[in-house]
Design a protein around this motif. Structure first.
Motif, mmCIF file in Angstrom:
data_model
loop_
_atom_site.group_PDB
_atom_site.id
_atom_site.type_symbol
_atom_site.label_atom_id
_atom_site.label_comp_id
_atom_site.label_asym_id
_atom_site.label_seq_id
_atom_site.Cartn_x
_atom_site.Cartn_y
_atom_site.Cartn_z
ATOM 1 N N SER A 68 51.476 137.217 70.159
ATOM 2 C CA SER A 68 51.756 135.866 69.489
ATOM 3 C C SER A 68 50.864 135.092 68.750
ATOM 4 N N ARG A 69 49.740 135.088 69.130
ATOM 5 C CA ARG A 69 48.356 134.345 68.431
ATOM 6 C C ARG A 69 47.848 135.280 67.428
ATOM 7 N N VAL A 70 48.028 136.487 67.480
ATOM 8 C CA VAL A 70 47.820 137.307 66.236
ATOM 9 C C VAL A 70 48.962 136.732 64.857
ATOM 10 N N GLU A 71 50.086 136.615 65.218
ATOM 11 C CA GLU A 71 51.019 136.007 64.327
ATOM 12 C C GLU A 71 50.470 134.809 63.754
ATOM 13 N N ARG A 72 50.213 133.815 64.445
ATOM 14 C CA ARG A 72 49.680 132.731 64.102
ATOM 15 C C ARG A 72 48.214 132.678 63.312
ATOM 16 N N LEU A 73 47.407 133.736 63.827
ATOM 17 C CA LEU A 73 46.165 133.603 63.168
ATOM 18 C C LEU A 73 46.509 134.264 61.485
ATOM 19 N N ARG A 74 47.410 135.233 61.570
ATOM 20 C CA ARG A 74 47.785 135.985 60.443
ATOM 21 C C ARG A 74 48.398 134.994 59.173
ATOM 22 N N LYS A 75 49.304 134.065 59.874
ATOM 23 C CA LYS A 75 49.865 132.999 58.894
ATOM 24 C C LYS A 75 48.651 132.021 58.423
ATOM 25 N N LYS A 76 47.867 131.794 59.421
ATOM 26 C CA LYS A 76 46.613 130.810 58.803
ATOM 27 C C LYS A 76 45.917 131.721 57.717
ATOM 28 N N MET A 77 45.529 132.671 57.974
ATOM 29 C CA MET A 77 44.529 133.604 57.124
ATOM 30 C C MET A 77 45.526 133.746 55.808
ATOM 31 N N ASN A 78 46.907 134.159 55.926
ATOM 32 C CA ASN A 78 47.408 134.133 54.386
ATOM 33 C C ASN A 78 47.286 132.889 53.699
ATOM 34 N N GLU A 79 47.354 131.824 54.324
ATOM 35 C CA GLU A 79 47.274 130.612 53.725
ATOM 36 C C GLU A 79 45.801 130.314 52.989
ATOM 37 N N GLN A 80 44.917 130.577 53.777
ATOM 38 C CA GLN A 80 43.637 130.435 53.204
ATOM 39 C C GLN A 80 43.297 131.753 52.065
ATOM 40 N N GLU A 81 43.695 132.526 52.253
ATOM 41 C CA GLU A 81 43.795 133.701 51.479
ATOM 42 C C GLU A 81 44.508 133.358 50.021
ATOM 43 N N SER A 82 45.604 132.702 50.012
ATOM 44 C CA SER A 82 46.455 132.289 49.091
ATOM 45 C C SER A 82 45.701 131.336 48.359
ATOM 46 N N TRP A 83 44.940 130.263 49.087
ATOM 47 C CA TRP A 83 44.213 129.146 48.456
ATOM 48 C C TRP A 83 43.085 129.904 47.634
ATOM 49 N N LEU A 84 42.633 130.990 48.205
ATOM 50 C CA LEU A 84 41.261 131.509 47.480
ATOM 51 C C LEU A 84 41.760 132.192 46.084
ATOM 52 N N LEU A 85 42.839 132.960 46.349
ATOM 53 C CA LEU A 85 43.501 133.616 45.080
ATOM 54 C C LEU A 85 43.765 132.510 44.041
ATOM 55 N N LEU A 86 44.284 131.377 44.371
ATOM 56 C CA LEU A 86 44.786 130.357 43.339
ATOM 57 C C LEU A 86 43.425 129.858 42.673
ATOM 58 N N HIS A 87 42.367 129.304 43.338
ATOM 59 C CA HIS A 87 41.200 128.634 42.890
ATOM 60 C C HIS A 87 39.989 129.368 42.622
ATOM 61 N N SER A 88 40.109 130.636 42.971
ATOM 62 C CA SER A 88 38.718 131.628 42.289
ATOM 63 C C SER A 88 38.924 131.896 40.735
ATOM 64 N N PRO A 89 40.007 132.256 40.097
ATOM 65 C CA PRO A 89 39.904 132.409 39.042
ATOM 66 C C PRO A 89 39.447 131.737 37.819
ATOM 67 N N THR A 90 38.522 132.010 36.958
ATOM 68 C CA THR A 90 37.975 131.276 35.976
ATOM 69 C C THR A 90 38.065 131.731 34.775
ATOM 70 N N ILE A 91 38.423 132.980 34.265
ATOM 71 C CA ILE A 91 38.653 133.533 33.051
ATOM 72 C C ILE A 91 39.691 133.001 32.325
ATOM 73 N N PRO A 92 39.750 132.391 31.144
ATOM 74 C CA PRO A 92 40.902 132.068 30.585
ATOM 75 C C PRO A 92 41.519 133.159 29.812
ATOM 76 N N PHE A 93 42.814 133.390 29.929
ATOM 77 C CA PHE A 93 43.703 134.289 28.959
ATOM 78 C C PHE A 93 44.936 133.277 28.403
ATOM 79 N N ARG A 94 44.417 133.080 26.960
ATOM 80 C CA ARG A 94 45.573 131.970 26.211
ATOM 81 C C ARG A 94 46.538 132.922 25.668
ATOM 82 N N ILE A 95 47.523 132.585 25.645
ATOM 83 C CA ILE A 95 48.604 132.932 24.620
ATOM 84 C C ILE A 95 49.621 131.974 24.225
#
Length: 590
Positions: free
Chosen positions: A364-391
Motif C-alpha cells: 500500500s505504501r508502494v502505491e502511494r510512493l508511486r503516485k507521488k513519484m508520478n507527479e514529480q516526474e510529470s512536473w519534470l517532463l513539463l518544465h525541463s524542455p527548452t528547445i522551441p519548435f514553432r509551427i
C-alpha cells in the motif's frame, strides 16, 4: 460513393424499424382500406420489404464494387509498361520490385471482375426467387489470395516508397494514378496515389463483411440464400480475425469523407506553450494534417477520450523562421538548480519504493510512493524542455512547442516535410468529422502513456545507472567542407537531454575529433549522436540562447547495453542515416 451507400443503408434500417413499431395496421386491398393483423402484416409486408431492402443493399454494394474494380484497374495500368522497361538498358524498376509492389493485384482484380459480372444480371432481373448467396460464398472462398496480399502489404509499401525516393519518374507515376469514374457518373477520372490504392483491398474485405451482415438481416431464414450467406460471413469473419493483428494500417488509419485512408504517421507527447503556461499535449501527425489534443478528464471507469485543441492541414503548415519568432510567446526557463533538486527527490523516492517492495506489508505504501513519484516526474517532463519548435498555419495562428531534444525536433520536422512533398490538398473538417477523427485517436495512438518511469511495469527494462565512456572518433560522407561538431544525448527521467559536445572541426569534409566523454546515466537506454554545421551568422546568434540555429547534418541512435557483474565489452558502433554521414564512436559501460 461507399460512404453514401452506408448512409442510405442506415436510413433505410431506421425507416424499417419505425414502420415495424407503428400501431396502425391498415393498408390498401382491392381498392378499399382493410384492417390487417400483426401476423398478416409480418407475413405480407415484412417479407416483401425485406427482399426489397436486400435488393437496395445489393445495388449499393454493386455500385461500390464497380468503383473498387476501377481502382484495381488503375493500379494495374502502370504495371505493364513498367514490366516492359524492366528488361531494357534504362529500367524504371526491376522485375523483382514490380512483382513485390503489385503482388496479387491482378488475381484480386480478376476475382472481383468475375463476381461483378455474375452479380449484375441477378440485380437487373430481380425477384424473390433470385439467389446470390453462392456468389458471396465463392468470393469468400477466395480470401486466400487476400491473405497473400496482406502478408506482402507492408513490404509492398516500403518498396514503393524506396523506389519513389530513388526514381523521380516512378514517383510521378505513383502519385498520379487515374481512376475511372462509374459509368453513370459525370466525373471522368480522379487522381489518387499508389499508397492509397494499395490500401483498398484491405479496406474492401471489411466492407464486404459488413454487407453480408446487412444481407442476412433482410433475407428470410427459409430463403435458399440464408445458409450460403451465413457460410460466407463465417469465412469472412474468421479471415478478418486471423489478419487483424497483422495489418498495421488497420490500426493506424481512418477513412476520410472521400474514402481515402488517413494514416497515422507519428504521435507523441509534447509540451505546448499556451496562454503563457506549459501544457502537456498529445500530438498526432496524419498523412494530411497535424492534430493537437489533450486527454479529457473522465469519471472512474469511463472510457478515456481526447479533446482536440487545434489542427492544421499539412498543406497550410509552415515552420517559423527566427525572424518570424518575435511574435511568439517568450520561453520561461526554470533555474537549473530547481530541475536538479527535483531529480534528487525522484531518486530518493525510487530508493524508498525498492525498500518497501521487500517489506512484508509495504504494497500500500508502494502505491502511494508511486503516485507521488508520478507527479514529480510529470512536473519534470513539463518544465525541463527548452528547445522551441514553432509551427504556423499560413491562414491563422502560430503555435509553440518545447522539446528537450533537438533530435526529436528534427524527427518531427522531417516527418512533416516528407509528407508535404506529396501533392496535398488543404482539408477543412466539419465539426462532426473533427469529432470522429479525435475520437479515433484513442485507438490509433502508438504512444499510450506519458514517458515517465513510474508508468513502466516492473518487468520492463529499468535502464542503466552509472557512467558511459564514449569516444567520438570521426565522420565521413560529407559532400563539401564545413565547420562541424557533434553533441551526445541520453534519455533519463522519461526524456532525452544533451550531455556532451565536441569541439568545432573547421573547414573539413572528414572531421577527426577523437574526443572522450564520460556521461552519467540515470535509468538510460539509448545514446543519440547529432552532427551540426556551426553557424557564424551574427544576425542569428543574437536570438534566445535556447534556439539551436546550427544545421543538423546527420544523426543516429544506439542502445546502450550493460552487464550487472562485469564491465561491458568495448564495441564500435556505426550510425548511418539517409543523409549519408557515418559517425563512429566507441562505448563501454562502467
Amino acid at each position: 460513393m461507399e460512404e453514401e451507400e452506408e448512409e442510405v443503408l442506415c436510413y433505410l434500417d431506421r425507416v424499417l424499424e419505425e414502420e415495424e413499431e407503428e400501431e396502425g395496421m391498415f393498408e390498401y386491398g382491392d381498392g378499399e382500406l382493410e384492417p390487417i393483423t400483426p401476423t398478416h402484416r409480418q407475413f405480407k409486408g415484412d417479407i416483401e420489404k425485406g427482399l426489397e431492402m436486400k435488393k437496395l443493399v445489393l445495388s449499393g454494394f454493386l455500385a461500390s464494387e464497380e468503383i473498387y474494380i476501377n481502382q484495381l484497374e488503375a493500379l494495374l495500368l502502370p504495371m505493364r509498361p513498367l514490366k516492359a522497361t524492366a528488361t531494357t538498358s534504362q529500367p524504371v524498376l526491376t522485375i523483382q520490385q514490380i512483382e513485390t509492389i503489385f503482388y496479387k493485384i491482378q488475381d484480386i482484380f480478376e476475382i472481383h471482375k468475375e463476381f461483378y459480372d455474375a452479380l449484375l444480371p441477378s440485380i437487373q432481373q430481380w425477384d424473390e426467387k433470385v439467389t446470390v448467396g453462392h456468389l458471396f460464398q465463392k468470393l469468400a472462398s477466395q480470401l486466400g489470395v487476400y491473405k497473400a496480399f496482406v502478408d506482402n502489404y507492408k513490404v509492398a509499401l516500403e518498396t514503393a516508397e524506396k523506389c519513389s525516393q530513388a526514381n523521380s519518374q516512378f514517383q510521378k507515376i505513383s502519385e498520379n494514378l487515374k481512376v475511372k469514374g462509374p459509368k453513370d457518373s459525370k466525373e471522368c477520372t480522379t487522381t489518387i496515389s499508389m499508397e492509397a490504392l494499395l490500401y483498398k483491398p484491405i479496406d474492401r474485405v471489411t466492407r464486404s463483411t459488413l454487407v453480408l451482415h446487412d444481407l442476412l438481416k433482410h433475407t428470410p431464414k427459409d430463403h435458399p440464400d440464408f445458409p450460403l450467406l451465413q457460410d460466407a460471413l463465417r469465412i469472412s469473419q474468421n479471415f478478418l480475425s486471423s489478419i487483424n493483428e497483422e495489418i498495421d494500417p488497420r490500426r493506424t488509419a481512418v477513412t476520410t469523407p472521400k474514402g481515402e485512408a488517413r494514416q497515422l504517421v507519428k504521435d507523441g507527447f509534447l509540451v505546448e506553450v499556451s496562454e503563457s503556461s506549459r501544457k502537456l499535449r498529445h500530438v498526432f501527425l496524419f498523412t494530411d494534417l497535424l492534430l493537437c489534443a489533450k486527454m479529457k478528464k473522465t469519471a472512474v471507469g469511463r472510457h478515456q477520450q481526447y479533446e482536440c485543441k487545434w489542427y492544421i492541414p499539412l498543406a497550410d503548415l509552415t515552420f517559423q523562421t527566427l525572424d518570424d519568432s518575435d511574435s511568439c510567446p517568450s520561453i520561461q526557463v526554470l533555474p537549473e538548480h530547481e530541475i536538479e533538486e527535483m531529480k534528487i527527490k525522484i531518486s530518493v523516492l525510487k530508493s524508498e519504493i525498492q525498500k518497501e517492495k521487500k517489506a512484508p506489508k509495504g504494497q500500500s505504501r508502494v502505491e502511494r510512493l508511486r503516485k507521488k513519484m508520478n507527479e514529480q516526474e510529470s512536473w519534470l517532463l513539463l518544465h525541463s524542455p527548452t528547445i522551441p519548435f514553432r509551427i504556423h498555419n499560413k491562414h491563422g495562428k502560430s503555435y509553440l512547442f518545447l522539446l528537450s531534444s533537438d533530435y526529436e525536433r528534427s524527427e518531427w520536422r522531417e516527418s512533416i516535410q516528407k509528407l508535404q512533398k506529396k501533392d496535398l490538398q488543404a482539408c477543412v473538417l466539419s465539426s462532426v468529422e473533427l469529432q470522429v477523427l479525435t475520437s479515433s485517436c484513442f485507438k490509433l495512438r502508438t504512444v499510450h502513456n506519458i514517458p515517465v518511469t513510474s508508468n513502466k511495469d516492473d518487468e520492463e527494462t529499468p535502464g542503466l545507472y552509472g557512467f558511459l565512456h564514449v569516444i567520438v572518433h570521426s565522420a565521413k560522407g560529407f559532400k563539401e567542407s564545413a565547420n562541424l561538431y557533434c553533441t551526445l544525448e541520453v534519455d533519463s527521467y522519461g526524456y532525452f537531454v544533451s550531455k556532451a559536445k565536441t569541439r568545432v572541426f573547421r573547414d573539413t569534409a572528414e572531421p577527426q575529433w577523437n574526443e572522450e566523454f564520460e556521461i552519467e546515466l540515470e535509468g538510460s537506454q539509448y545514446l543519440r549522436i547529432l552532427c551540426y554545421e556551426k553557424c557564424y551568422d551574427k544576425s542569428m546568434l543574437n536570438k534566445d540562447d535556447n534556439e539551436i540555429v546550427d544545421k543538423i547534418m546527420g544523426k543516429g541512435q544506439v542502445q546502450v547495453r550493460g552487464r550487472a557483474s562485469q564491465k561491458q565489452t568495448m564495441h564500435k558502433e556505426r550510425c548511418l542515416r539517409p543523409s549519408g554521414e557515418i559517425f563512429q564512436h566507441v562505448t563501454h559501460f562502467n
